[in-house]
Design an enzyme around this catalytic site. Structure first.
Site, PDB file in Angstrom:
ATOM      1  N   HIS A  47      12.670 -40.468  -5.904  1.00  0.00           N
ATOM      2  CA  HIS A  47      12.914 -39.042  -5.732  1.00  0.00           C
ATOM      3  C   HIS A  47      13.812 -38.486  -6.833  1.00  0.00           C
ATOM      4  O   HIS A  47      13.630 -37.352  -7.278  1.00  0.00           O
ATOM      5  CB  HIS A  47      13.541 -38.799  -4.360  1.00  0.00           C
ATOM      6  CG  HIS A  47      13.602 -37.362  -3.958  1.00  0.00           C
ATOM      7  ND1 HIS A  47      12.500 -36.670  -3.509  1.00  0.00           N
ATOM      8  CD2 HIS A  47      14.622 -36.479  -3.940  1.00  0.00           C
ATOM      9  CE1 HIS A  47      12.837 -35.431  -3.227  1.00  0.00           C
ATOM     10  NE2 HIS A  47      14.119 -35.282  -3.481  1.00  0.00           N
ATOM     11  N   HIS A  93       9.919 -30.965   0.360  1.00  0.00           N
ATOM     12  CA  HIS A  93      10.783 -31.486   1.422  1.00  0.00           C
ATOM     13  C   HIS A  93       9.889 -32.075   2.500  1.00  0.00           C
ATOM     14  O   HIS A  93       9.974 -31.738   3.672  1.00  0.00           O
ATOM     15  CB  HIS A  93      11.708 -30.400   1.972  1.00  0.00           C
ATOM     16  CG  HIS A  93      13.141 -30.829   2.008  1.00  0.00           C
ATOM     17  ND1 HIS A  93      13.993 -30.572   3.044  1.00  0.00           N
ATOM     18  CD2 HIS A  93      13.877 -31.549   1.111  1.00  0.00           C
ATOM     19  CE1 HIS A  93      15.185 -31.085   2.789  1.00  0.00           C
ATOM     20  NE2 HIS A  93      15.135 -31.672   1.618  1.00  0.00           N
TER      21      HIS A  93
END
Length: 722
Positions: A47, A93
């Site tokens: 990420h 998200h």
């Protein structure tokens, strides 16, 4: 508190491969302690490090005369003239929203807004691109309700208009929904703020809300596949407060006007760790932090927890020390924390102190710019079989085909979603959600900005290169159809496990297609996000490289935002060989996903888009053709105007084919004649395909009352997902 022993299980739980942990040992020439292990894990996970994608992201076109700031900062920046610039980015998200849909989606909105205003811009627009599992899946309704409520709850309270987006449903997202959030803001081109720290011994200042334990390990969680232990990950989801974020926005913008800010970075993924490391690394400096000074809302927090917390509404800043008192007074006025928590160092060092003990002492550059980078093995996606035209789809009654589309939550009108969003706050929204692009006025000027997002995942799965091209091309068409000159794009690349060569092949192919289209259409990628490991129990999502795009309308005369009128001609710009492979008709009417993606002719896309923008003044309305082809485009244009429509050709391939580079235009007789002449001179195919008017939707000899179809179109989404 006694720190845990570094065991093989602990190393694995932090996402390290054996080779990566061996590299940590080599860098340190010793074993890391628990806090150091957490810091390396946070910075080296997928990420934050983009370790599987960096090689391919570098191949994308990112520059152009309009680009002020490309990838690498919090958001991209593009010049819009008159000393102004638009700042924008899209970010995922996904994992948090599947675990805790309301807070996951809400904090996704909060995070993307901070990416924009940390660069000195005031947010003016938001969008979202949402992908859910089958409507009948037991989790889907709860996810849809929670995600939509979370987006609305945060964006509405913060006070930014949500002007566009997309929602899709497919079984491939049953175990992994996607929540992609976009935000854009305006900034004066000479008042942009960046994140690179500068100056040795400069104070590092913590701004905003207090630090808690929410979101600890969130970035690492977002870099792993899901399995049946998903509910255990709920504590890794952040909790947002939009009212605090609004105060943080105002305080930061006020502070920026004082000249006190040397550099500034929001605390997003990996919180204090990532923000401090990125600021130091970009400036070629080290950073020392004293965690005793970090504002905390929970007691007995450890160094590990504070460094990895993803509590929201926080910023980190390098401050001009001569303006400390002025800066502190601003944050106290806005009832926000202001604390000097460290300083910049000359040496390449990340030094963390807590309780007068050194909790971490690491070479800072090894955490960021020299983090691991992989050239993952990949295999090209096998060529899809050509769709055979001699089957049941061709025998469909065309109105029944339309009913199948507008009765599906994928293509029904989605006002149930956008009516939960405030699209008019700030009073500059020109075109709210519901069209191909949302439009916002640049306050106190005649200029407008258009925003859109798009991708067709079934195309990308069938043919990643053409699917990647198509996502950019459709964004280009959405902007052109409202009269906006496309400026630049942001991407949100959602894929499965990159360690599987076939998934990595999808990623590589999509990047190749996206890059080719951005180059050909002069829409460079200026920001973005990669979200990998979107799998549950080994089942990947559809490859979903969402493209967000921004266009500029310089004068009101360039805007195309009207409705078809009684008696208008329906003109089709572009050619229709009748491509039925991977179409919405096959998926919705027959549950089939066979055939190849349509071929994208980028030269035709550019030529046809330029033609639409150059001749927008004579058009009452315009839309691009994409999912559902001519049939769905003609119905949607007619329905928006409260009119019937007649399309002369009843051929299924002509009505529902999804050939690219096409637009549908509504205009009067004289205007139609002028357009046909102009198209001939420009070498652009154009033909009359029907008329708008009356109260019936008619395809050839097949027809149905507009009222009946409109009722289905406007109710099907809510009927299915609530």
């Amino acid at each position: 508190m006694q720190e845990p022993e570094i065991t093989e299980e602990l190393i694995q739980s932090h996402g390290f491969t054996p080779d990566e942990y061996a590299e940590v040992l080599r860098i340190l020439n010793r074993a890391p302690n628990f806090t150091e292990l957490g810091i390396f894990s946070a910075m080296w996970n997928e990420h934050c490090s983009y370790k599987s994608s960096k090689k391919w992201l570098r191949t994308l076109p990112t520059t152009g005369p309009q680009v002020i700031c490309g990838p690498g900062e919090n958001a991209g920046i593009v010049d819009i003239g008159d000393g102004q610039a638009v700042v924008f980015k899209m970010e995922s998200h996904n994992h948090p929203s599947y675990i805790e849909p309301y807070q996951g989606a809400a904090t996704g909105v909060g995070g993307i807004l901070r990416d924009v205003f940390t660069m000195g811009a005031r947010p003016i627009a938001a969008m979202n691109a949402l992908s859910f599992g089958e409507p009948e899946h037991p989790k889907t309704k709860r996810l849809v309700a929670g995600v939509v409520e979370g987006i609305g709850g945060y964006g509405n309270a913060f006070g930014v208009p949500t002007v566009g987006g997309e929602v899709r449903f497919h079984a491939a997202y049953n175990g992994n929904c996607l929540v992609n959030a976009f935000a854009a803001g305006l900034v004066d081109a000479d008042k942009i703020f960046y994140s690179a720290a500068s100056g040795v011994g400069m104070p590092v200042v913590y701004l905003g809300a207090k630090t808690g334990r929410d979101g600890v390990g969130g970035a690492t969680m977002a870099s792993a596949e899901f399995d049946d232990s998903i509910e255990e990950k709920r504590p890794t989801v952040q909790v947002g407060d939009p009212f605090t974020e609004k105060r943080l926005l105002e305080a930061c913008l006020e502070l920026m006007q004082t000249g006190a800010v040397i550099s500034i970075q929001d605390m997003g993924a990996a919180g204090l760790t990532c923000s401090a490391v990125e600021m130091g690394d970009k400036g070629g400096l080290g950073v020392q932090l004293n965690l005793d000074h970090v504002p905390q809302r929970e007691t007995d927090m450890t160094a590990y927890e504070m460094m990895l917390s993803e509590s929201q509404e926080r910023m980190l800043m390098v401050l001009d020390p001569s303006k400390e008192a002025q800066a502190k007074a601003i944050f106290e006025k806005w009832d926000l924390d202001f604390a000097i928590v460290g300083e910049t160092l000359a040496e390449d060092r990340f030094l963390i102190i807590h309780g007068n003990e050194v909790k971490a002492d690491l070479p800072l550059s090894k955490l960021s710019s020299t983090a691991p980078e992989y050239d993952r093995p990949w295999v090209p996606t096998p060529a899809a079989e050509t769709y055979a035209h001699d089957d049941e789809a061709l025998a469909t009654d065309p109105i029944d085909g339309l009913r199948a589309l507008i009765g599906s939550p994928n293509y029904a009108r989605k006002q149930w979603v956008w009516e939960q969003y405030d699209s008019q706050v700030m009073a500059d929204t020109v075109q709210p959600p519901g069209a191909g692009a949302g439009i916002v006025r640049v306050h106190d000027t005649d200029k407008m900005l258009a925003f859109t997002s798009d991708v067709t995942p079934r195309y990308v799965r069938a043919n990643p290169v053409e699917g990647g091209k198509q996502a950019v091309a459709e964004a280009f068409r959405n902007l052109s159809a409202v009269g906006a000159k496309p400026l630049a794009t942001t991407d949100n690349l959602n894929f499965g496990n990159p360690e599987k060569p076939e998934i990595m092949g999808q990623f590589v192919g999509a990047i190749q297609g996206i890059g080719a289209a951005c180059e050909a259409l002069d829409m460079p990628i200026v920001s973005g996000n990669v979200s990998l490991y979107n799998e549950t129990d080994g089942q990947p999502i559809l490859p979903t490289p969402t493209i967000g795009a921004v266009g500029l309308i310089e004068t009101p005369e360039q805007l195309i935002a009207g409705h078809a009128q009684e008696g208008d001609f329906a003109l089709l710009v572009g050619e229709t060989p009748g491509h039925l492979g991977q179409t919405a008709l096959l998926a919705e009417a027959f549950g089939r996903e066979d055939g190849d993606a349509p071929t994208v002719d980028l030269e035709a896309e550019r030529r046809h888009g330029d033609f639409i923008r150059e001749n927008g003044a004579v058009m009452h309305a315009c839309t691009d053709l994409s999912d559902g082809g001519l049939a769905l485009a003609a119905f949607e244009m007619a329905e928006a105007a409260g009119l019937g429509v007649t399309v002369d050709d009843a051929g299924i391939a002509q009505l529902f084919g999804e050939d690219q580079a096409r637009y549908l235009v509504a205009c009067g007789f004289d205007q139609a004649e002028a357009l046909i002449v102009a198209a001939g001179k420009a070498g652009v195919p154009i033909s009359q395909v029907g008329r708008f008017g009356g109260t019936v939707v008619r395809f050839g000899t097949s027809e149905a009352p507009l009222d009946e179809l409109s009722a289905k179109y406007r109710s099907a989404f809510a009927d299915t997902v609530t």
